[in-house]
Enzyme design. Structure first.
Site, mmCIF file in Angstrom:
data_model
loop_
_atom_site.group_PDB
_atom_site.id
_atom_site.type_symbol
_atom_site.label_atom_id
_atom_site.label_comp_id
_atom_site.label_asym_id
_atom_site.label_seq_id
_atom_site.Cartn_x
_atom_site.Cartn_y
_atom_site.Cartn_z
ATOM 1 C CE1 TYR A 59 -10.659 -3.293 10.099
ATOM 2 C CE2 TYR A 59 -11.441 -1.200 9.216
ATOM 3 C CZ TYR A 59 -10.481 -1.940 9.894
ATOM 4 O OH TYR A 59 -9.345 -1.318 10.354
ATOM 5 C CG ASN A 93 -1.354 -9.108 11.681
ATOM 6 O OD1 ASN A 93 -0.673 -10.117 11.847
ATOM 7 N ND2 ASN A 93 -1.195 -8.309 10.648
ATOM 8 C CB CYS A 132 -3.483 -5.774 9.539
ATOM 9 S SG CYS A 132 -2.001 -5.153 10.334
ATOM 10 C CG HIS A 133 -0.711 -1.967 5.567
ATOM 11 N ND1 HIS A 133 0.076 -3.081 5.817
ATOM 12 C CD2 HIS A 133 -0.527 -1.661 4.260
ATOM 13 C CE1 HIS A 133 0.708 -3.415 4.703
ATOM 14 N NE2 HIS A 133 0.362 -2.567 3.750
ATOM 15 C CD GLU A 177 1.047 -2.132 0.420
ATOM 16 O OE1 GLU A 177 -0.189 -2.066 0.256
ATOM 17 O OE2 GLU A 177 1.595 -3.036 1.064
#
Length: 154
Positions: free
Chosen positions: A89, A110, A118-119, A146
């Protein structure tokens, strides 16, 4: 507003379209189901993404999330975070302006999660929060999918 739902590993998701662009992705099955070419293309991309997120390019459909200019700036920055990586952040705040807290608020609002990733924003010491139905467990699952974190941590 046309909507189309899909089954995903995280549960049912619903895409909403307005004026030729994706406006929202929500958890749950939508009431109305309309198979427009744009919604079908978006659904098919998501289906492929859940199978192999590192093999796809950028989302091929226009996005028009509703938000403040600051939120839109943050959401645009989120789309530049490569698959399989994370930023904090604070790092995103340095890039977009504002504080880590204001970034967290923009990220939490979002309207098109997963597609606007956003993850991929994490706390300095841990994952931080996630506003999806499964909360931080969904965030960990997405990051493991991912390759950003080991699957055993998810």
């Amino acid at each position: 507003m046309p909507q189309l739902s899909l089954h995903s590993p995280l549960g049912d998701l619903t895409l909403s379209e307005e004026d030729g662009a994706i406006l929202a992705l929500d958890w749950g099955w939508g009431r109305d189901q309309t198979e427009t070419p744009l919604l079908c293309q978006a659904r098919d991309w998501l289906d492929q993404w859940f199978d192999a997120p590192t093999t796809l390019g950028e989302f091929p459909v226009p996005l028009t999330p509703f938000g403040t200019p600051y939120q839109k700036r943050v959401w645009d920055a989120l789309r530049t975070i490569p698959v399989g990586t994370t930023v904090t952040y604070a790092e995103l705040a340095a890039q977009c302006g504002g504080s880590a807290q204001s970034i967290g608020q923009a990220v939490g609002r979002n309207p098109i999660p997963i597609i606007i990733p956003c993850h991929r924003v994490v706390a300095r010491h841990g994952l931080g929060g996630y506003s999806g139905w499964g909360g931080v467990e969904d965030k960990a699952w997405l990051l493991a999918l991912e390759g950003a974190i080991p699957a055993r941590e998810a």
